[in-house]
Write an enzyme that holds these catalytic residues in place. Structure first.
Site, mmCIF file in Angstrom:
data_model
loop_
_atom_site.group_PDB
_atom_site.id
_atom_site.type_symbol
_atom_site.label_atom_id
_atom_site.label_comp_id
_atom_site.label_asym_id
_atom_site.label_seq_id
_atom_site.Cartn_x
_atom_site.Cartn_y
_atom_site.Cartn_z
ATOM 1 C CB SER A 126 -0.956 -0.043 1.200
ATOM 2 O OG SER A 126 -1.966 0.909 1.057
ATOM 3 C CG ASP A 173 -7.266 -3.263 -2.014
ATOM 4 O OD1 ASP A 173 -7.793 -2.289 -1.430
ATOM 5 O OD2 ASP A 173 -6.055 -3.510 -1.982
ATOM 6 C CG HIS A 233 -5.509 -2.665 1.249
ATOM 7 N ND1 HIS A 233 -4.914 -2.488 0.016
ATOM 8 C CD2 HIS A 233 -4.908 -1.754 2.074
ATOM 9 C CE1 HIS A 233 -4.008 -1.514 0.094
ATOM 10 N NE2 HIS A 233 -3.988 -1.059 1.332
#
Lengths: 280, 280
Positions: B149, B225, B258
């Site tokens: 991320s 996600d 995620h």
């Protein structure tokens, strides 16, 4: 069919990690458990392996840190991770990390005020496997069981007391002889009362001494474990197994402590060990 | 030699997981990092692979949930897990999870009040690798880098800006084009000021458009996600790589989100990918 409430769902390692809650008749409260369905479970039934966690834990610790999903996906095994005690505002507790909530010891309490809720043996050996079989593609009426510390105690005692329920048993750093440890004395005196002889059916070493049997046991133990001498006592288990002719594989590891860094290091070996026995 | 303070040490997967703190000149505060020394490091130098974590994380998240130790031990790679920002009571912050502490964006801030402490690019590319080389058996002056991320953004931008520092780069669900995302606009406007052109040297897509190059990139992305469309934008990275002739392997995974359940599922693949390139 009992109601299951889905709390969390995550795709992982080709399978699905879920968390459910449900009303427990055994514990008279809502209980939560984690279940990992390997990719094979999408195409047909799979055997189950239950991991019992240690003091202070819930289902989340091993789910997050146990590193079991890769091996479970490889071998096609459903992994069930129950909580360690009843929960809720009306569940009696004490302000010790080694007693009460987070410390159910996988037994059925006989004493007030604990006997209404603290029935983890009945929950783990009857209610939860029945619930899992109702809702998920389980291939085998027998489960296998393993656990850590207090959960290792749970795995050993439940396998010894219910040999028809489990195909195989293993443990990481189990509390082997709680009757003779400070943690166990504190818990047993409150859950089971002061009658020391009744403690013997919740103690792995005493169960073996009194005639309970499993064919074989795998135990991993770290030699830098702070609880080794005073609470865990694997040498008492080794003596009892030797006398009883139980095939104990006790692996001792220099430098390893009591944490999930230790558990995760040998998780794959345990799952493979159970996989071989679940598929016999 | 700078002082390192040992905070935690755990034997795991045949190696040792440690956590250290130290005074950081780049960030003008005490910084903490995790380092896993594989068993091979006891017998000789090993290459290093740095994992940059995402928003809200510290070194602990991937250390506990990333499941990197087995593959690192197999391949003989030292894994370095830095924190995500400067820390401490005198470090300026805002009450957003996507800015300030836990959200340093791996850049050097140019604006007040952030430029004193928020120098994570200098910390990750210079200070920390120098410190690690001083104290640990590192075989290679070049590191490899990956992240998740915001840490995927960090890995991509640092590898593109410092091609002589890194042998290889990969990412899990990276923020590919922060200039065009709400998170990135919020952070860049405060760290780098309102001058949009200066943002381009902290944005992987813009760096590639402006001529920065790496040979190849591995990216895994979950298709469930929640941040995919508005914050991550892997399609912009794919377009930039295609135009630039960068060999991007973008693997998209149905159902994955995620979380660390996603990261841990593909961790082994990334470590193997870096291992192949570190040993060339």
């Amino acid at each position: 069919m009992s109601d299951l409430k889905l709390i969390e769902e995550r795709h992982s390692h080709g399978g699905v990690q879920r968390v459910y809650s449900h009303w427990s008749h055994a514990c008279q409260c809502d209980m939560t458990f984690a279940i990992f369905l390997p990719p094979q479970a999408a195409n047909g039934p799979c055997p189950t392996l239950t991991f019992l966690s240690g003091l202070t834990c819930s289902h989340t610790n091993v789910m997050e840190k146990g590193e079991y999903r890769e091996a479970a996906a490889q071998h096609g095994i459903i992994i069930i991770c129950p909580d360690t005690s009843p929960r809720g505002d009306d569940v009696p507790d004490e302000d010790f990390y080694y007693f009460g909530k987070g410390a159910g010891y996988y037994l059925n309490a006989t004493q007030e005020p604990y006997r209404k809720h603290y029935n983890m043996e009945r929950y783990i050996t009857e209610e939860l496997p029945n619930l899992v079989s109702e809702h998920f593609p389980v291939s085998d009426s027998k489960d296998s069981i393993f656990g850590h510390s207090m959960g290792g105690h749970g795995a050993l005692t439940l396998a010894l007391k219910h040999p028809d329920r489990y195909r195989s048993v293993s443990a990481f750093a189990p509390i082997c002889n709680p009757m003779n440890s400070q943690w166990g004395k504190h818990a047993f005196s409150r859950y089971l009362g002061a009658n020391t002889p009744s403690w013997r059916t919740s103690d792995a070493v005493a169960l073996i001494e009194d005639g309970s049997r499993v064919a074989e046991i795998l135990v991993d133990q770290g030699l830098a474990d702070d609880f080794l001498q005073e609470q865990l006592m694997p040498e008492a288990l080794a003596e009892a197994c030797a006398s009883a002719g139980i095939d104990l594989t006790l692996r001792q590891h220099e430098g390893y402590d009591h944490s999930y860094y230790f558990i995760s290091s040998f998780m794959k070996d345990h799952i493979q060990w159970h996989a071989e026995r679940l598929k016999r």
